[in-house]
Design a protein around this motif. Structure first.
Motif, PDB file in Angstrom:
ATOM      1  N   ILE A 179      80.768  36.489 -65.638  1.00 31.15           N
ATOM      2  CA  ILE A 179      80.248  36.500 -64.277  1.00 31.15           C
ATOM      3  C   ILE A 179      80.584  37.857 -63.670  1.00 31.15           C
ATOM      4  O   ILE A 179      81.749  38.264 -63.643  1.00 31.15           O
ATOM      5  CB  ILE A 179      80.862  35.368 -63.443  1.00 31.15           C
ATOM      6  CG1 ILE A 179      80.547  34.004 -64.082  1.00 31.15           C
ATOM      7  CG2 ILE A 179      80.338  35.411 -62.007  1.00 31.15           C
ATOM      8  CD1 ILE A 179      81.231  32.835 -63.408  1.00 31.15           C
ATOM      9  N   ILE A 180      79.575  38.547 -63.189  1.00 30.76           N
ATOM     10  CA  ILE A 180      79.732  39.922 -62.721  1.00 30.76           C
ATOM     11  C   ILE A 180      79.372  39.994 -61.246  1.00 30.76           C
ATOM     12  O   ILE A 180      78.264  39.614 -60.855  1.00 30.76           O
ATOM     13  CB  ILE A 180      78.831  40.885 -63.530  1.00 30.76           C
ATOM     14  CG1 ILE A 180      79.104  40.707 -65.033  1.00 30.76           C
ATOM     15  CG2 ILE A 180      79.059  42.322 -63.107  1.00 30.76           C
ATOM     16  CD1 ILE A 180      77.981  41.174 -65.899  1.00 30.76           C
ATOM     17  N   HIS A 181      80.303  40.456 -60.433  1.00 34.65           N
ATOM     18  CA  HIS A 181      80.088  40.590 -58.995  1.00 34.65           C
ATOM     19  C   HIS A 181      79.876  42.071 -58.671  1.00 34.65           C
ATOM     20  O   HIS A 181      80.742  42.905 -58.977  1.00 34.65           O
ATOM     21  CB  HIS A 181      81.283  40.046 -58.214  1.00 34.65           C
ATOM     22  CG  HIS A 181      81.609  38.616 -58.535  1.00 34.65           C
ATOM     23  ND1 HIS A 181      80.945  37.550 -57.980  1.00 34.65           N
ATOM     24  CD2 HIS A 181      82.534  38.082 -59.375  1.00 34.65           C
ATOM     25  CE1 HIS A 181      81.444  36.415 -58.444  1.00 34.65           C
ATOM     26  NE2 HIS A 181      82.410  36.714 -59.291  1.00 34.65           N
ATOM     27  N   ILE A 182      78.751  42.369 -58.053  1.00 35.09           N
ATOM     28  CA  ILE A 182      78.393  43.755 -57.759  1.00 35.09           C
ATOM     29  C   ILE A 182      78.126  43.920 -56.270  1.00 35.09           C
ATOM     30  O   ILE A 182      77.344  43.169 -55.678  1.00 35.09           O
ATOM     31  CB  ILE A 182      77.147  44.185 -58.570  1.00 35.09           C
ATOM     32  CG1 ILE A 182      77.474  44.136 -60.070  1.00 35.09           C
ATOM     33  CG2 ILE A 182      76.693  45.579 -58.164  1.00 35.09           C
ATOM     34  CD1 ILE A 182      76.297  44.409 -60.957  1.00 35.09           C
ATOM     35  N   LEU A 183      78.800  44.879 -55.680  1.00 34.11           N
ATOM     36  CA  LEU A 183      78.595  45.205 -54.274  1.00 34.11           C
ATOM     37  C   LEU A 183      77.615  46.373 -54.179  1.00 34.11           C
ATOM     38  O   LEU A 183      77.821  47.418 -54.800  1.00 34.11           O
ATOM     39  CB  LEU A 183      79.917  45.588 -53.620  1.00 34.11           C
ATOM     40  CG  LEU A 183      79.850  45.918 -52.132  1.00 34.11           C
ATOM     41  CD1 LEU A 183      79.546  44.674 -51.315  1.00 34.11           C
ATOM     42  CD2 LEU A 183      81.151  46.561 -51.656  1.00 34.11           C
ATOM     43  N   ILE A 184      76.559  46.186 -53.413  1.00 32.07           N
ATOM     44  CA  ILE A 184      75.570  47.248 -53.199  1.00 32.07           C
ATOM     45  C   ILE A 184      75.624  47.635 -51.730  1.00 32.07           C
ATOM     46  O   ILE A 184      75.423  46.793 -50.850  1.00 32.07           O
ATOM     47  CB  ILE A 184      74.156  46.790 -53.587  1.00 32.07           C
ATOM     48  CG1 ILE A 184      74.142  46.275 -55.034  1.00 32.07           C
ATOM     49  CG2 ILE A 184      73.164  47.940 -53.431  1.00 32.07           C
ATOM     50  CD1 ILE A 184      72.808  45.698 -55.472  1.00 32.07           C
ATOM     51  N   GLU A 185      75.908  48.885 -51.446  1.00 37.89           N
ATOM     52  CA  GLU A 185      76.059  49.334 -50.066  1.00 37.89           C
ATOM     53  C   GLU A 185      75.228  50.586 -49.796  1.00 37.89           C
ATOM     54  O   GLU A 185      75.145  51.487 -50.640  1.00 37.89           O
ATOM     55  CB  GLU A 185      77.533  49.592 -49.731  1.00 37.89           C
ATOM     56  CG  GLU A 185      78.257  50.466 -50.738  1.00 37.89           C
ATOM     57  CD  GLU A 185      79.773  50.490 -50.513  1.00 37.89           C
ATOM     58  OE1 GLU A 185      80.216  50.549 -49.351  1.00 37.89           O
ATOM     59  OE2 GLU A 185      80.510  50.459 -51.517  1.00 37.89           O
ATOM     60  N   PRO A 186      74.572  50.646 -48.630  1.00 40.39           N
ATOM     61  CA  PRO A 186      73.795  51.836 -48.285  1.00 40.39           C
ATOM     62  C   PRO A 186      74.720  53.011 -48.002  1.00 40.39           C
ATOM     63  O   PRO A 186      75.826  52.824 -47.498  1.00 40.39           O
ATOM     64  CB  PRO A 186      73.034  51.405 -47.029  1.00 40.39           C
ATOM     65  CG  PRO A 186      73.924  50.363 -46.408  1.00 40.39           C
ATOM     66  CD  PRO A 186      74.584  49.651 -47.556  1.00 40.39           C
ATOM     67  N   ILE A 187      74.260  54.213 -48.313  1.00 44.96           N
ATOM     68  CA  ILE A 187      75.055  55.417 -48.070  1.00 44.96           C
ATOM     69  C   ILE A 187      74.376  56.259 -46.997  1.00 44.96           C
ATOM     70  O   ILE A 187      73.206  56.624 -47.138  1.00 44.96           O
ATOM     71  CB  ILE A 187      75.222  56.252 -49.350  1.00 44.96           C
ATOM     72  CG1 ILE A 187      75.773  55.408 -50.494  1.00 44.96           C
ATOM     73  CG2 ILE A 187      76.137  57.442 -49.078  1.00 44.96           C
ATOM     74  CD1 ILE A 187      77.134  54.832 -50.250  1.00 44.96           C
ATOM     75  N   SER A 188      75.125  56.558 -45.957  1.00 48.83           N
ATOM     76  CA  SER A 188      74.599  57.411 -44.882  1.00 48.83           C
ATOM     77  C   SER A 188      75.418  58.685 -44.811  1.00 48.83           C
ATOM     78  O   SER A 188      76.643  58.639 -44.657  1.00 48.83           O
ATOM     79  CB  SER A 188      74.659  56.675 -43.540  1.00 48.83           C
ATOM     80  OG  SER A 188      74.360  57.566 -42.469  1.00 48.83           O
ATOM     81  N   ALA A 189      74.736  59.821 -44.909  1.00 51.73           N
ATOM     82  CA  ALA A 189      75.436  61.110 -44.822  1.00 51.73           C
ATOM     83  C   ALA A 189      76.010  61.334 -43.431  1.00 51.73           C
ATOM     84  O   ALA A 189      76.902  62.168 -43.245  1.00 51.73           O
ATOM     85  CB  ALA A 189      74.473  62.231 -45.190  1.00 51.73           C
ATOM     86  N   LEU A 190      75.515  60.591 -42.437  1.00 54.35           N
ATOM     87  CA  LEU A 190      75.993  60.753 -41.069  1.00 54.35           C
ATOM     88  C   LEU A 190      77.339  60.065 -40.850  1.00 54.35           C
ATOM     89  O   LEU A 190      78.041  60.362 -39.881  1.00 54.35           O
ATOM     90  CB  LEU A 190      74.961  60.184 -40.087  1.00 54.35           C
ATOM     91  CG  LEU A 190      73.576  60.847 -40.129  1.00 54.35           C
ATOM     92  CD1 LEU A 190      72.637  60.148 -39.156  1.00 54.35           C
ATOM     93  CD2 LEU A 190      73.675  62.331 -39.813  1.00 54.35           C
ATOM     94  N   LYS A 191      77.692  59.155 -41.745  1.00 55.19           N
ATOM     95  CA  LYS A 191      78.965  58.458 -41.641  1.00 55.19           C
ATOM     96  C   LYS A 191      80.041  59.309 -42.303  1.00 55.19           C
ATOM     97  O   LYS A 191      79.996  59.551 -43.512  1.00 55.19           O
ATOM     98  CB  LYS A 191      78.873  57.093 -42.326  1.00 55.19           C
ATOM     99  CG  LYS A 191      80.122  56.246 -42.187  1.00 55.19           C
ATOM    100  CD  LYS A 191      79.947  54.897 -42.886  1.00 55.19           C
ATOM    101  CE  LYS A 191      81.216  54.072 -42.811  1.00 55.19           C
ATOM    102  NZ  LYS A 191      81.085  52.776 -43.538  1.00 55.19           N
TER     103      LYS A 191
END
Length: 383
Positions: free
Chosen positions: A99-111
């Protein structure tokens, strides 16, 4: 760390071209999988992938979910249960039995403290750090804080704690990982459950090759493929030249007495003596033994190395068992190497095994490839 460098480079190119990006991170694995926790992949809105989170089976579905993450500008936790036969029907079909748990998160250069900036901070120095990725495993619809914090070797904190209630406990655990060197996954129960992947990141391996002969060329090339930083040291001006080693980080033309002063040596440095000059190798070995490095290899027959050690003892140099334990000669694993390319492969394989505290045994003789005990989730209940 080659994967992280590639991801940073790909992000900078994508950002320059105005593309949206998302970062996929394997945050937890139960059972068997191709990649372990800490594997990462950068995804652009036009489908370019850098890095890997599996053997190629998850990437297509992760791309589809990453586009949704970019559109909603909200992290998403995705779980792939490859123990379920229905995965094959869905087109995943990993066959990993895990069982594989993967976190996908957006990347903002402004942060300012986005994951890429934290990666850049780590890659800018040769020191270990702890990276903290926070998610809610028991409720995928809940907010997923993501890659949020970095603790440096000097215990400086970069980023933000997503919840002050767990700050002290999380920081204490991060410091423990920094000191003891073992990544952990912990769940903190305080109202909601927060699961945290507390990950130790170590600097790129630095390979110092004493010797710029023809047999050093494939060794430098293969180490470059692994993403290692390579230094070439030799006293011969017609050998130690960029034309022969175009991909290495540094070429040093020096006598053995002054060579080490021009190199940064630390716990992630491995060394091979292959000048084919007995006196040169002997002089360097004399300086290296007290440093207690993880790996010092010597090319050539065992009797050549033993002669060096005997000479140093005759000079009344004290050589401890701990120092001898880090000296490998003849260098390399027994894979039947004959030519320079094969010998290079053998030496690098042995270096990798030593750095990972492995023996180099064939996987066919192992019932379990990875020790999953450190990846088990520890639960911490807070009052």
């Amino acid at each position: 760390m080659k994967e992280l460098r590639d991801i940073v480079k790909a992000f900078d190119i994508a950002d320059k071209n105005g593309k949206q990006t998302a970062l996929a991170t394997v945050v937890h694995v139960e059972g068997s999988s191709y990649r372990r926790a800490g594997a990462r992949m950068l995804i652009t809105d036009d489908g370019q992938l850098t890095g890997a989170i599996s053997g190629g089976c998850l990437e297509g579905d992760a791309l589809r979910k990453a586009r949704l993450v970019m559109a909603q500008n909200k992290p998403m936790l995705v779980t792939y249960d490859t123990t379920d036969d229905d995965d094959a029907k869905l087109g995943v079909g990993l066959g990993c039995n895990g069982i594989i748990h993967i976190l996908i998160e957006p990347i903002s250069a402004l942060k300012p403290d986005n994951p890429i900036q934290l990666f850049k901070l780590f890659l800018s120095k040769r020191e270990r750090v702890v990276l903290i990725t926070l998610f809610t495993l028991n409720n995928k619809q809940a907010p997923q804080p993501g890659t949020c914090l970095l603790l440096t070797q000097n215990e400086d904190i970069k980023g933000m704690f997503p919840d002050d209630a767990i700050k002290d406990m999380l920081l204490a655990d991060a410091k423990d990982v920094l000191v003891n060197g073992n990544s952990v996954t912990k769940t903190y129960i305080y109202g909601d459950k927060f699961t945290c992947f507390i990950e130790l990141l170590q600097p790129t391996v630095s390979l110092v090759i004493f010797g710029a002969g023809n047999d050093a060329i494939p060794l430098a090339q293969l180490a470059g493929v692994l993403g290692w930083h390579v230094h070439i040291v030799d006293g011969r001006s017609n050998y130690a030249i960029p034309e022969r080693f175009p991909t290495v980080q540094k070429i040093i033309m020096a006598k053995p007495e002054s060579a080490l002063a021009q190199i940064v040596i630390d716990e992630r440095t491995v060394i091979i003596l292959m000048t084919h000059n007995y006196n040169y190798d002997l002089s360097v070995l004399k300086q290296l033994l007290p440093l207690q490095l993880p790996y010092v290899g010597a090319l050539g027959p065992k009797k050549r190395l033993q002669r060096m050690l005997d000479e140093l003892k005759d000079e009344e140099m004290e050589i401890t068992a701990e120092q001898l334990a880090s000296v490998y000669g003849p260098a390399g694993l027994d894979i039947g190497s004959e030519n320079a390319d094969e010998i290079a492969l053998s030496i690098l394989a042995e270096m990798q095994a030593v750095l990972k505290n492995r023996t180099g045994t064939s996987l066919r003789y192992k019932s379990v490839i990875h020790n999953r005990v450190p990846e088990q989730i520890i639960t911490q209940t807070m009052n």
